[in-house]
Design an enzyme around this catalytic site. Structure first.
Site, PDB file in Angstrom:
ATOM      1  N   HIS A 261      66.930  51.519  28.453  1.00 16.14           N
ATOM      2  CA  HIS A 261      67.532  52.527  27.580  1.00 16.14           C
ATOM      3  C   HIS A 261      66.429  53.350  26.929  1.00 16.14           C
ATOM      4  CE1 HIS A 261      70.142  54.318  24.553  1.00 16.14           C
ATOM      5  NE2 HIS A 261      71.152  53.921  25.302  1.00 16.14           N
ATOM      6  N   GLU A 318      76.133  49.594  29.697  1.00 17.08           N
ATOM      7  CA  GLU A 318      76.837  49.705  30.979  1.00 17.08           C
ATOM      8  C   GLU A 318      76.897  48.377  31.734  1.00 17.08           C
ATOM      9  OE1 GLU A 318      78.103  52.369  30.851  1.00 17.08           O
ATOM     10  OE2 GLU A 318      76.822  54.131  30.866  1.00 17.08           O
TER      11      GLU A 318
HETATM   12  N1  COA Z   1      65.117  49.440  36.656  1.00 19.17           N
HETATM   13  C1  COA Z   1      63.840  49.480  37.037  1.00 19.17           C
HETATM   14  N2  COA Z   1      62.857  50.123  36.369  1.00 19.17           N
HETATM   15  C2  COA Z   1      63.225  50.773  35.243  1.00 19.17           C
HETATM   16  C3  COA Z   1      64.535  50.781  34.780  1.00 19.17           C
HETATM   17  C4  COA Z   1      65.496  50.075  35.528  1.00 19.17           C
HETATM   18  N3  COA Z   1      66.777  50.046  35.143  1.00 19.17           N
HETATM   19  N4  COA Z   1      64.588  51.497  33.634  1.00 19.17           N
HETATM   20  C5  COA Z   1      63.354  51.936  33.390  1.00 19.17           C
HETATM   21  N5  COA Z   1      62.520  51.504  34.370  1.00 19.17           N
HETATM   22  C6  COA Z   1      61.089  51.737  34.462  1.00 19.17           C
HETATM   23  C7  COA Z   1      60.794  53.061  35.168  1.00 19.17           C
HETATM   24  O1  COA Z   1      60.716  52.895  36.555  1.00 19.17           O
HETATM   25  C8  COA Z   1      59.469  53.408  34.558  1.00 19.17           C
HETATM   26  O2  COA Z   1      58.490  52.610  35.156  1.00 19.17           O
HETATM   27  P1  COA Z   1      57.044  53.218  35.549  1.00 19.17           P
HETATM   28  O3  COA Z   1      56.469  53.668  34.238  1.00 19.17           O
HETATM   29  O4  COA Z   1      56.360  52.075  36.185  1.00 19.17           O
HETATM   30  O5  COA Z   1      57.326  54.377  36.457  1.00 19.17           O
HETATM   31  C9  COA Z   1      59.596  52.919  33.121  1.00 19.17           C
HETATM   32  O6  COA Z   1      60.562  51.866  33.155  1.00 19.17           O
HETATM   33  C10 COA Z   1      60.059  53.979  32.155  1.00 19.17           C
HETATM   34  O7  COA Z   1      61.174  54.656  32.720  1.00 19.17           O
HETATM   35  P2  COA Z   1      61.715  56.046  32.189  1.00 19.17           P
HETATM   36  O8  COA Z   1      62.656  56.591  33.212  1.00 19.17           O
HETATM   37  O9  COA Z   1      60.599  56.911  31.725  1.00 19.17           O
HETATM   38  O10 COA Z   1      62.473  55.606  30.896  1.00 19.17           O
HETATM   39  P3  COA Z   1      63.645  56.341  30.205  1.00 19.17           P
HETATM   40  O11 COA Z   1      63.503  56.164  28.773  1.00 19.17           O
HETATM   41  O12 COA Z   1      63.830  57.747  30.680  1.00 19.17           O
HETATM   42  O13 COA Z   1      64.823  55.439  30.818  1.00 19.17           O
HETATM   43  C11 COA Z   1      66.983  55.088  31.503  1.00 19.17           C
HETATM   44  C12 COA Z   1      66.069  55.277  30.310  1.00 19.17           C
HETATM   45  C13 COA Z   1      68.344  54.639  30.984  1.00 19.17           C
HETATM   46  C14 COA Z   1      67.151  56.420  32.215  1.00 19.17           C
HETATM   47  C15 COA Z   1      66.419  54.040  32.493  1.00 19.17           C
HETATM   48  O14 COA Z   1      66.203  52.829  31.825  1.00 19.17           O
HETATM   49  C16 COA Z   1      67.293  53.839  33.708  1.00 19.17           C
HETATM   50  O15 COA Z   1      67.189  54.597  34.678  1.00 19.17           O
HETATM   51  N6  COA Z   1      68.176  52.787  33.702  1.00 19.17           N
HETATM   52  C17 COA Z   1      69.073  52.565  34.810  1.00 19.17           C
HETATM   53  C18 COA Z   1      70.292  53.470  34.720  1.00 19.17           C
HETATM   54  C19 COA Z   1      71.202  53.082  33.589  1.00 19.17           C
HETATM   55  O16 COA Z   1      71.461  51.921  33.312  1.00 19.17           O
HETATM   56  N7  COA Z   1      71.724  54.117  32.925  1.00 19.17           N
HETATM   57  C20 COA Z   1      72.622  53.946  31.793  1.00 19.17           C
HETATM   58  C21 COA Z   1      71.913  54.151  30.517  1.00 19.17           C
HETATM   59  S1  COA Z   1      72.903  53.755  29.112  1.00 19.17           S
END
Ligand code: COA
Length: 398
Positions: A261, A318
């Protein structure tokens, strides 16, 4: 010369104010107008939260009864909207239908000058009441069944389950869906709410702004995740397979849906309630989905800790939404629509909050294109770019 700082994804950037909800991502706390969701989820119904969001305080029982009468009166869909849904392809994606119908609701509401509809709590109640009716109607139409009219004297949760199945739900199912709607009702400036506020900031009306919000919910980095969590659970099939599945998924460079998140650096506080509901619903029917989800979360925590040390990626709202809604008989491709049913309370309250103290939201971008150059008339342009004149090669095969 001062250097421009580009905040991709606006991470940590404060873009506005709200009285509606607060997320403390380090402590793992979510409050609605000062009330902790740990107190609200077990003790307050979704309609109380709607009142809290729209009118600023928890209702007494007379105020709640008054709101319930209005929600009930607004649940019926206009017949042309149902006819419209009847004409849609049966395999249309439920979120495509819901987004279209939310926009379509405006067609049946009188407008003022230049097409704008009144944006006020009445319109908010209209949208909150009709969203679950649309989801339930499409659920039946896609199964070649006739939609069912809403019943008075039922809660939002019970009425939704009734409109889907034609049966008054058991108390445990009503309570679980009701708590789900409470937990999903608001979440500060999340992407869909922000989109709704941006739209409202142009002085677009509440129907336009709610349509922006629902369109923004769809992606799997936001409200589109729980259907994919359910797909993982179904693919895994039995708890013992969870760890191997997670390792394979990460090896392919994919993300584990329902984990991580932007705000929470601990387990999402809503996950605990949803987990309890998934477990209890599972105990009453089939515990399999909860058991696989539990094994998946444990495996994800273990493997993410090994492969992405220090990233603090934990279960979000979720994750246990998936086994909870699935245990209620709701198909995975409707999960995002259910999210919208709860979040409509927060979206409409945010849109009204934005309009009450509005300033156009218009950020800037750093330009990274070519510098200013002289214009070339069309008959002096030769072979342009590496693909020549062939548009189909620019479009590619997809
Ligand atoms: N699975 C695997 N790796 C994940 C991850 C996940 N669910 N969520 C974050 N990461 C990793 C990314 O790959 C990244 O790794 P890296 O630095 O080695 O490339 C790091 O964590 C940071 O990710 P980032 O996308 O910059 O973080 P964010 O703050 O934008 O992420 C989300 C928030 C929700 C977009 C992300 O956690 C995600 O994609 N989750 C899965 C989708 C989901 O559950 N969405 C509903 C959200 S309520």
């Amino acid at each position: 010369m001062s250097q421009t700082i580009v905040d991709r994804g606006l991470e940590g950037v404060v873009v506005g104010q709200t009285e509606l909800s607060n997320v403390d991502g380090e402590a793992g706390r979510l409050t609605y107008r000062g009330y902790d969701i740990h107190d609200l989820a077990p003790h307050a119904g979704f309609e109380e939260i709607c009142y809290l969001m729209l009118f600023g305080q928890l209702p007494n029982k007379y105020q709640l009864a008054d709101l319930n009468v209005r929600l009930t009166a607004n649940r019926m869909l206009p017949q042309p909207l149902i006819d419209w849904m009847q004409s849609m392809p049966r395999d249309a994606w439920p979120m495509d239908v819901l987004r279209t119908m939310i926009s379509g609701l405006a067609l049946f509401v009188p407008y003022m000058e230049e097409g704008a509809h009144a944006s006020n709590p009445r319109a908010a109640i209209h949208l909150i009441a009709k969203t679950p009716s649309i989801v339930a109607a499409w659920d039946r139409i896609r199964r070649d069944l006739d939609p069912i009219d809403p019943l008075p004297n039922l809660s939002t949760a019970a009425n939704f389950l009734y409109m889907r199945s034609g049966e008054i739900p058991i108390k445990a199912a009503e309570r679980a869906l009701d708590a789900y709607l409470v937990l999903l009702a608001d979440h500060s400036y999340n992407a869909s709410t922000f989109a709704g506020r941006v739209t409202a900031s142009t002085r677009a009306d509440i129907f336009a702004a709610a349509t922006s919000a629902i369109a923004t919910l769809e992606g799997d980095l936001h409200g589109g995740a729980p259907g994919k969590v359910m797909k993982m659970i179904l693919d895994i099939g039995k708890p013992e397979r969870a760890e191997a599945y997670v390792r394979e998924l990460l090896a392919r460079g994919e993300r584990i849906m329902g984990m991580g998140h932007r705000e929470y650096k601990v387990r999402d506080p809503r996950a605990q309630h949803l987990e309890t509901m998934a477990r209890e619903l599972g105990e009453a029917s089939d515990p399999k989905w909860y058991e696989i989800a539990r094994a998946l979360e444990d495996a994800a925590n273990k493997v993410l800790h090994e492969e992405k040390p220090g990233k603090r990626i934990y279960a979000n709202v979720e994750f246990y939404t998936a086994p909870t809604l699935y245990s209620l008989g709701i198909p995975a491709d409707e999960f995002t629509c259910m999210f919208a049913c709860g979040r409509m309370a927060g979206w409409t309250a945010h849109i009204l909050e934005q309009l009450a103290d509005n300033r156009l939201i218009r950020p800037q971008a750093t330009y990274t294109g070519p510098p200013v150059m002289p214009f070339t008339p069309i008959d002096q342009r030769g072979r342009n770019g590496k693909n020549g004149n062939d548009v189909s090669s620019l479009l590619g095969s997809a």
